[in-house]
Design a protein around this motif. Sequence first.
Motif, PDB file in Angstrom:
ATOM      1  N   ASP A  72       0.812  -1.213   0.000  1.00 11.85           N
ATOM      2  CA  ASP A  72       0.000   0.000   0.000  1.00 11.85           C
ATOM      3  C   ASP A  72       0.847   1.266   0.000  1.00 11.85           C
ATOM      4  OD1 ASP A  72      -2.863  -0.959   0.253  1.00 11.85           O
ATOM      5  OD2 ASP A  72      -1.907  -2.070   1.861  1.00 11.85           O
ATOM      6  N   GLY A  73       1.958   1.229   0.767  1.00  9.02           N
ATOM      7  CA  GLY A  73       2.824   2.392   0.816  1.00  9.02           C
ATOM      8  C   GLY A  73       3.334   2.770  -0.558  1.00  9.02           C
ATOM      9  N   GLN A  74       3.728   1.764  -1.343  1.00 10.77           N
ATOM     10  CA  GLN A  74       4.268   2.053  -2.673  1.00 10.77           C
ATOM     11  C   GLN A  74       3.198   2.599  -3.598  1.00 10.77           C
ATOM     12  OE1 GLN A  74       6.723  -0.945  -4.319  1.00 10.77           O
ATOM     13  NE2 GLN A  74       7.568  -1.552  -2.357  1.00 10.77           N
ATOM     14  N   VAL A  75       1.959   2.095  -3.441  1.00 15.73           N
ATOM     15  CA  VAL A  75       0.878   2.610  -4.290  1.00 15.73           C
ATOM     16  C   VAL A  75       0.614   4.076  -3.955  1.00 15.73           C
ATOM     17  CG1 VAL A  75      -1.527   2.335  -4.927  1.00 15.73           C
ATOM     18  CG2 VAL A  75      -0.131   0.336  -4.539  1.00 15.73           C
ATOM     19  N   ILE A  76       0.635   4.405  -2.638  1.00 13.93           N
ATOM     20  CA  ILE A  76       0.432   5.796  -2.233  1.00 13.93           C
ATOM     21  C   ILE A  76       1.527   6.681  -2.818  1.00 13.93           C
ATOM     22  CG2 ILE A  76       0.297   7.372  -0.265  1.00 13.93           C
ATOM     23  CD1 ILE A  76      -2.086   5.682  -0.328  1.00 13.93           C
ATOM     24  N   VAL A 125       0.310  13.326  -8.381  1.00 13.21           N
ATOM     25  CA  VAL A 125      -0.184  14.631  -7.944  1.00 13.21           C
ATOM     26  C   VAL A 125       0.925  15.669  -8.032  1.00 13.21           C
ATOM     27  CG1 VAL A 125      -1.102  15.894  -5.985  1.00 13.21           C
ATOM     28  CG2 VAL A 125      -1.983  13.648  -6.511  1.00 13.21           C
ATOM     29  N   ALA A 126       2.171  15.264  -7.728  1.00 18.01           N
ATOM     30  CA  ALA A 126       3.290  16.203  -7.826  1.00 18.01           C
ATOM     31  C   ALA A 126       3.485  16.643  -9.266  1.00 18.01           C
ATOM     32  CB  ALA A 126       4.560  15.568  -7.281  1.00 18.01           C
ATOM     33  N   ALA A 127       3.314  15.715 -10.212  1.00 13.11           N
ATOM     34  CA  ALA A 127       3.463  16.087 -11.620  1.00 13.11           C
ATOM     35  C   ALA A 127       2.396  17.097 -12.020  1.00 13.11           C
ATOM     36  CB  ALA A 127       3.379  14.845 -12.503  1.00 13.11           C
ATOM     37  N   ALA A 128       1.154  16.841 -11.613  1.00 14.63           N
ATOM     38  CA  ALA A 128       0.070  17.771 -11.944  1.00 14.63           C
ATOM     39  C   ALA A 128       0.318  19.124 -11.300  1.00 14.63           C
ATOM     40  CB  ALA A 128      -1.263  17.192 -11.480  1.00 14.63           C
ATOM     41  N   GLU A 129       0.765  19.091 -10.038  1.00 14.05           N
ATOM     42  CA  GLU A 129       1.030  20.323  -9.294  1.00 14.05           C
ATOM     43  C   GLU A 129       2.149  21.121  -9.954  1.00 14.05           C
ATOM     44  OE1 GLU A 129       3.602  19.576  -6.399  1.00 14.05           O
ATOM     45  OE2 GLU A 129       3.833  21.679  -5.904  1.00 14.05           O
ATOM     46  N   ALA A 130       3.198  20.415 -10.417  1.00 10.24           N
ATOM     47  CA  ALA A 130       4.306  21.116 -11.060  1.00 10.24           C
ATOM     48  C   ALA A 130       3.834  21.780 -12.341  1.00 10.24           C
ATOM     49  CB  ALA A 130       5.441  20.137 -11.348  1.00 10.24           C
ATOM     50  N   GLY A 166      -0.829  -5.296  -9.469  1.00  8.53           N
ATOM     51  CA  GLY A 166      -1.929  -6.061  -8.887  1.00  8.53           C
ATOM     52  C   GLY A 166      -2.695  -5.253  -7.862  1.00  8.53           C
ATOM     53  N   LYS A 167      -1.964  -4.489  -7.051  1.00  7.40           N
ATOM     54  CA  LYS A 167      -2.612  -3.640  -6.047  1.00  7.40           C
ATOM     55  C   LYS A 167      -3.329  -2.466  -6.714  1.00  7.40           C
ATOM     56  CE  LYS A 167      -2.803  -3.384  -1.532  1.00  7.40           C
ATOM     57  NZ  LYS A 167      -3.259  -4.514  -0.717  1.00  7.40           N
ATOM     58  N   LEU A 168      -2.627  -1.887  -7.697  1.00  5.54           N
ATOM     59  CA  LEU A 168      -3.123  -0.667  -8.323  1.00  5.54           C
ATOM     60  C   LEU A 168      -4.431  -0.912  -9.076  1.00  5.54           C
ATOM     61  CD1 LEU A 168      -2.000   2.175  -8.467  1.00  5.54           C
ATOM     62  CD2 LEU A 168      -0.871   1.576 -10.568  1.00  5.54           C
ATOM     63  N   PHE A 169      -4.550  -2.082  -9.720  1.00  2.13           N
ATOM     64  CA  PHE A 169      -5.722  -2.302 -10.568  1.00  2.13           C
ATOM     65  C   PHE A 169      -6.806  -3.113  -9.877  1.00  2.13           C
ATOM     66  CE2 PHE A 169      -2.473  -1.327 -13.731  1.00  2.13           C
ATOM     67  CZ  PHE A 169      -3.128  -0.300 -14.381  1.00  2.13           C
ATOM     68  N   THR A 170      -6.646  -3.352  -8.567  1.00  4.86           N
ATOM     69  CA  THR A 170      -7.747  -3.986  -7.833  1.00  4.86           C
ATOM     70  C   THR A 170      -8.239  -3.047  -6.733  1.00  4.86           C
ATOM     71  OG1 THR A 170      -6.127  -5.101  -6.452  1.00  4.86           O
ATOM     72  CG2 THR A 170      -6.992  -6.336  -8.307  1.00  4.86           C
ATOM     73  N   ALA A 183      -9.198   5.168  -7.554  1.00  5.86           N
ATOM     74  CA  ALA A 183      -8.229   6.255  -7.412  1.00  5.86           C
ATOM     75  C   ALA A 183      -7.385   6.386  -8.673  1.00  5.86           C
ATOM     76  CB  ALA A 183      -7.339   5.997  -6.202  1.00  5.86           C
ATOM     77  N   PHE A 184      -7.029   5.257  -9.271  1.00  2.00           N
ATOM     78  CA  PHE A 184      -6.213   5.281 -10.489  1.00  2.00           C
ATOM     79  C   PHE A 184      -6.959   5.972 -11.625  1.00  2.00           C
ATOM     80  CE2 PHE A 184      -4.622   3.312 -14.372  1.00  2.00           C
ATOM     81  CZ  PHE A 184      -3.266   3.542 -14.228  1.00  2.00           C
ATOM     82  N   GLU A 185      -8.251   5.654 -11.747  1.00  2.54           N
ATOM     83  CA  GLU A 185      -9.031   6.279 -12.825  1.00  2.54           C
ATOM     84  C   GLU A 185      -9.221   7.766 -12.565  1.00  2.54           C
ATOM     85  OE1 GLU A 185      -9.739   4.884 -15.525  1.00  2.54           O
ATOM     86  OE2 GLU A 185      -9.279   2.809 -15.038  1.00  2.54           O
ATOM     87  N   VAL A 186      -9.446   8.143 -11.299  1.00  4.81           N
ATOM     88  CA  VAL A 186      -9.616   9.557 -10.972  1.00  4.81           C
ATOM     89  C   VAL A 186      -8.341  10.330 -11.291  1.00  4.81           C
ATOM     90  CG1 VAL A 186      -9.968  11.164  -9.058  1.00  4.81           C
ATOM     91  CG2 VAL A 186     -11.415   9.169  -9.266  1.00  4.81           C
ATOM     92  N   THR A 187      -7.174   9.651 -11.107  1.00  2.00           N
ATOM     93  CA  THR A 187      -5.896  10.284 -11.410  1.00  2.00           C
ATOM     94  C   THR A 187      -5.831  10.740 -12.859  1.00  2.00           C
ATOM     95  OG1 THR A 187      -4.835   8.937  -9.769  1.00  2.00           O
ATOM     96  CG2 THR A 187      -3.434   9.890 -11.407  1.00  2.00           C
ATOM     97  N   SER A 188      -6.412   9.942 -13.773  1.00  2.32           N
ATOM     98  CA  SER A 188      -6.367  10.335 -15.183  1.00  2.32           C
ATOM     99  C   SER A 188      -7.137  11.633 -15.395  1.00  2.32           C
ATOM    100  CB  SER A 188      -6.930   9.212 -16.055  1.00  2.32           C
ATOM    101  OG  SER A 188      -8.293   9.016 -15.766  1.00  2.32           O
ATOM    102  N   VAL A 189      -8.259  11.788 -14.680  1.00  4.13           N
ATOM    103  CA  VAL A 189      -9.018  13.044 -14.785  1.00  4.13           C
ATOM    104  C   VAL A 189      -8.193  14.200 -14.239  1.00  4.13           C
ATOM    105  CG1 VAL A 189     -11.144  14.210 -14.127  1.00  4.13           C
ATOM    106  CG2 VAL A 189     -11.166  11.768 -14.580  1.00  4.13           C
ATOM    107  N   LEU A 190      -7.491  13.947 -13.114  1.00  8.13           N
ATOM    108  CA  LEU A 190      -6.646  14.982 -12.511  1.00  8.13           C
ATOM    109  C   LEU A 190      -5.579  15.452 -13.488  1.00  8.13           C
ATOM    110  CD1 LEU A 190      -5.570  16.473  -9.882  1.00  8.13           C
ATOM    111  CD2 LEU A 190      -4.025  14.550  -9.711  1.00  8.13           C
TER     112      LEU A 190
END
Lengths: 100, 177
Positions: free
Chosen positions: A57-61, A68-73, B132-136, B141-148
């Motif tokens: 989970d830490g790595q995904v965060i 977000v940093a890329a968008a912010e930059a 595996g974590k990201l797509f389950t 959150a991953f899809e919302v990131t694309s909108v961001l």
Amino acid sequence: MIPLTYMMSLSAIIFAIGVAGVIIRRNILVMFMSIELMLNAVNLAFIAIGSRLGSMDGQVIVFFVMTVAAAEAAVGLGIIISIFRNRETVHADDLTLMRW
Amino acid sequence: MPPFLYIFLGALAIVSALGVIVQRNPIHSLLALIATLMTVAVLFIGEDAVVVGFLQIIVYAGAIMVLFLFVIWLLNLQVETGPTGHLALKLFGSLTAALLATELFFILAPPHLQVKFTHEPVGYGSLASLAGKLFTDYLVAFEVTSVLLLAAVVGSVALARRLPGTDDPRAARKTAS
């Protein structure tokens, strides 16, 4: 493995350096770089704890923080260019329009 | 990660992070920041986060820092001459940062800190486990990131473009003077 205390101390020190940069420097670009420094310190803490908990989970965060940093930059540098075009300065003390 | 490597990388990260805030030339600040990001990336890899470490080098130190570099070139920033800020401000900033570091140290890393240590599962930190974590669990959150990202791209173009019909104030000022 390096003790968690050491990794967290390193993260705290880098974060504090970033805070000092935002307070001390008056160049908007350098203040912006200091913010990136703080984001990176937090990432380091996430990775260190995640690897000790055996959790991904830490790595995904961290992945999301980077996004977000890329968008912010992108947005932040757009604002800086816009400010420079209108005021010809990147010095934070010269921008007093919204100061009362 | 062997302890001497941690000490070396940690010292390098702190020195280059200090370099970011003490250099007077923005380009030198940026180079110091890139050095910090690279060092942190190696620390990531040492903590078994291999994919994230490489992403840090490619995305952060590569793409985002080049964006900063382009902006510094575009604005044609020079070395700051003369005094930068007040001495009192510097003193206050350093003191605040030192207090913050102490506080964070006691909150985040007390000497008796115990995290329930679990052995990393096989393939920890690999691309497959991250995906595996990201797509389950984190799919929404991953899809919302694309909108961001889309909003950021459109927003930055809208912010930085020159509106048609309005003259460049710099050019107008030059002709007036």
